[in-house]
Design a protein around this motif. Structure first.
Motif, PDB file in Angstrom:
ATOM      1  N   LEU A  12      30.986 -13.495 -35.415  1.00 24.56           N
ATOM      2  CA  LEU A  12      31.984 -13.862 -36.537  1.00 24.56           C
ATOM      3  C   LEU A  12      31.225 -13.440 -37.752  1.00 24.56           C
ATOM      4  N   ASP A  51      36.576 -29.167 -25.574  1.00 23.55           N
ATOM      5  CA  ASP A  51      37.247 -27.926 -25.824  1.00 23.55           C
ATOM      6  C   ASP A  51      37.588 -27.630 -27.281  1.00 23.55           C
ATOM      7  N   ALA A  62      28.852 -16.848 -33.520  1.00 21.92           N
ATOM      8  CA  ALA A  62      29.839 -16.384 -32.737  1.00 21.92           C
ATOM      9  C   ALA A  62      30.841 -17.727 -32.598  1.00 21.92           C
ATOM     10  N   THR A 118      39.355 -16.185 -34.994  1.00 17.75           N
ATOM     11  CA  THR A 118      39.668 -16.327 -33.841  1.00 17.75           C
ATOM     12  C   THR A 118      38.548 -16.593 -32.999  1.00 17.75           C
ATOM     13  N   ALA A 119      38.637 -17.547 -32.037  1.00 20.43           N
ATOM     14  CA  ALA A 119      37.509 -17.951 -31.014  1.00 20.43           C
ATOM     15  C   ALA A 119      37.502 -16.889 -29.900  1.00 20.43           C
ATOM     16  N   ASP A 120      36.755 -15.819 -29.817  1.00 22.78           N
ATOM     17  CA  ASP A 120      36.642 -14.857 -28.911  1.00 22.78           C
ATOM     18  C   ASP A 120      35.164 -14.457 -28.454  1.00 22.78           C
ATOM     19  N   GLY A 121      34.364 -15.340 -29.023  1.00 21.78           N
ATOM     20  CA  GLY A 121      32.850 -15.064 -28.573  1.00 21.78           C
ATOM     21  C   GLY A 121      32.170 -14.048 -28.984  1.00 21.78           C
ATOM     22  N   ARG A 122      32.874 -13.109 -29.817  1.00 20.22           N
ATOM     23  CA  ARG A 122      32.092 -11.954 -30.731  1.00 20.22           C
ATOM     24  C   ARG A 122      31.669 -12.570 -31.917  1.00 20.22           C
ATOM     25  N   PRO A 167      37.227 -24.943 -30.959  1.00 23.31           N
ATOM     26  CA  PRO A 167      36.422 -23.820 -31.548  1.00 23.31           C
ATOM     27  C   PRO A 167      35.004 -24.498 -31.529  1.00 23.31           C
ATOM     28  N   THR A 213      33.420 -19.633 -30.348  1.00 27.16           N
ATOM     29  CA  THR A 213      33.907 -19.611 -28.853  1.00 27.16           C
ATOM     30  C   THR A 213      34.929 -20.764 -28.672  1.00 27.16           C
ATOM     31  N   SER A 214      35.757 -20.816 -27.689  1.00 27.28           N
ATOM     32  CA  SER A 214      36.845 -21.790 -27.509  1.00 27.28           C
ATOM     33  C   SER A 214      36.332 -22.876 -26.567  1.00 27.28           C
TER      34      SER A 214
END
Length: 131
Positions: free
Chosen positions: A105, A22, A125, A99-103, A24, A127-128
């Motif tokens: 970067l 887990d 992208a 920010t780790a949002d999956g969209r 970034p 992700t977290s």
């Protein structure tokens, strides 16, 4: 254990990653000369030991993810053009506190070599969780 994993990753030529699943993770899709490369980068234990990945002997791609407490502090991306054994820096991009949002970067990036106009496309992208 963490040091052993990083040393093993360095010996195998993989990006220097932490042992955590887990946190970034940067997921990059690159395309060059109709060849697709998918690269994943986790938090770097030592930013200077993250190797660049050879892309069809034309480009080198390197991404560094720096995180603290599972949160990305910054991401740096380096793209080099390979010419007669000498890499030439084409792009260096820094993304601070992403920010780790999956969209996406980076958005779709298109870089061209100074000789012959070879094209490299990439999109990354954050992700977290590990892809």
């Amino acid at each position: 254990m963490r040091l052993e994993l990083c040393l093993l990753a360095a010996l195998l030529g993989a990006p220097a990653l932490s042992g955590a699943a887990d946190g970034p993770w940067l997921h990059c899709r690159l395309e060059q000369s109709n060849t697709v490369h998918v690269l994943d980068y986790g938090p770097a234990a030592d930013i200077y030991r993250v190797p660049a990945t050879n892309i069809n002997d034309n480009f080198h791609f390197k991404a560094v993810v720096v995180a603290a407490d599972g949160v990305a502090e910054y991401v740096k991306i380096y793209v080099y053009y390979q010419r007669r054994g000498q890499p030439i820096l084409l792009q260096q991009a820094t993304y601070r506190a992403p920010t780790a949002d999956g969209r996406s970067l980076t958005g779709e990036q298109r870089l061209y070599s100074p000789i012959l106009g070879r094209e490299l496309q990439y999109d990354c992208a954050l992700t977290s969780v590990r892809p």
